[in-house]
Design an enzyme around this catalytic site. Structure first.
Site, PDB file in Angstrom:
ATOM      1  N   ASP A 126      36.302  -0.268   3.960  1.00  0.00           N
ATOM      2  CA  ASP A 126      36.087  -1.679   3.640  1.00  0.00           C
ATOM      3  C   ASP A 126      36.502  -2.553   4.826  1.00  0.00           C
ATOM      4  O   ASP A 126      35.970  -2.380   5.916  1.00  0.00           O
ATOM      5  CB  ASP A 126      36.850  -2.003   2.346  1.00  0.00           C
ATOM      6  N   HIS A 291      33.626   2.555  -5.031  1.00  0.00           N
ATOM      7  CA  HIS A 291      34.052   1.923  -3.778  1.00  0.00           C
ATOM      8  C   HIS A 291      35.389   2.487  -3.297  1.00  0.00           C
ATOM      9  O   HIS A 291      35.574   2.732  -2.105  1.00  0.00           O
ATOM     10  CB  HIS A 291      34.141   0.417  -3.973  1.00  0.00           C
TER      11      HIS A 291
END
Length: 311
Positions: A126, A291
């Site tokens: 991320d 994620h």
């Protein structure tokens, strides 16, 4: 600008935090000065060739707790809190560059150097993947291998975000606004804001146990201005830097692995194609994970990192 010499005293083991905050078992906690007025908190463990792991949003270095413990069997593993996050310093963003990924990447290179490593493998998730990406472009002599988890390079990200399907990225636009409004809005209900992403992206609640979730929320609550500044930089100085590199034809010269959800299907882009333009030595994997993949499937992620390190 040449970074200051490492503060050897600041690289000594840090005092353990009070309370029962989660930690990576067997890892030492260190605080290392990496730039003028900036010290990073890092967990360091294992022995062998060095691997640096960079966390994402809204997290700290703890997101790597399982993967780090796995890799530490035969690597020196360094897990810092990024500038502006966790227990690392949070300097004021005085000119729009303080949280640019160029500055944050320089932090990481200096951290590794202060710990005795001129060259190292680097993986980021991320926001940490954006820092890792910039480190690979700016410091190719230092980064031997690069892994980026579930992100697109900044210039590509802004290019593909369009239409109602891009509403999932509302926070990118909120935190891109001029200083003042986003900070006040988020600070009014920080646990609601940051917890929204932990819940939305987390899948099975067991992926992020309550103690770790609390640690993430506590860290984010104390870092609203710097987290916003990090995101704001991606709409300004980071985008400028990426576009300049693209125009100059700069690419990542080291072996690169990208692990990504198939979120390109919803927004109508081919992630592999976008990444290939930046990374000639690319191994792109679309994975059936959420994620927070390093917490959801640490053995799989550690295995992919080991494959990268063997290239």
């Amino acid at each position: 600008m040449t970074p200051p010499a490492p503060d050897v005293a600041a690289a000594a083991p840090a005092a353990p935090p009070t309370g029962a905050a989660p930690a990576i078992p067997g890892f030492d906690r260190r605080r290392v000065r990496v730039a003028d007025g900036v010290a990073l908190h890092a967990a360091v463990g294992g022995a062998g060739s060095p691997v640096v792991l960079l966390h994402g949003f809204p997290q700290t270095h703890l997101m790597w707790r399982h993967v780090a413990a796995d890799l530490a069997a035969d690597h020196t593993v360094i897990c810092p809190d990024l500038r502006g996050y966790g227990a690392s310093d949070k300097p004021a963003d005085t000119d729009g560059t303080v949280y640019g990924k160029r500055a944050m990447a320089a932090d990481v290179v200096e951290l590794a150097r202060a710990l005795g490593h001129e060259r190292f493998a680097l993986a980021g998730h991320d926001r940490g993947a954006l820092v890792a990406f910039r480190a690979g472009l700016d410091h190719p002599a230092a980064v031997t291998h690069l892994a980026c988890l579930d992100v697109l390079p900044t210039s590509d990200m802004w290019q593909v975000m369009h239409g109602v399907d891009a509403a999932v990225g509302f926070h990118l636009y909120l935190m891109a606004q001029p200083p003042g409004l986003p900070e006040r809005m988020i600070a009014a209900e920080p646990d609601l804001f940051f917890g929204h992403f932990l819940d939305l992206w987390g899948g099975d609640r067991a992926t992020i146990p309550d103690s770790v979730r609390t640690a993430y929320l506590d860290a984010c609550r104390a870092a609203v201005p710097s987290i916003v500044a990090d995101y704001r930089a991606s709409a300004r100085i980071d985008l400028k830097h990426d576009r300049a590199d693209r125009a100059a034809g700069h690419v990542l010269t080291m072996p690169v692995t990208v692990l990504q959800q198939d979120w390109g299907a919803a927004l109508g882009f081919d992630a592999r194609e976008l990444w290939s333009a930046w990374a000639p030595r690319l191994d792109h994997r679309t994975v059936g994970l959420g994620h927070f993949m390093a917490e959801e499937a640490p053995e799989q992620v550690a295995g992919e990192l080991r494959k990268l390190l063997a290239r």
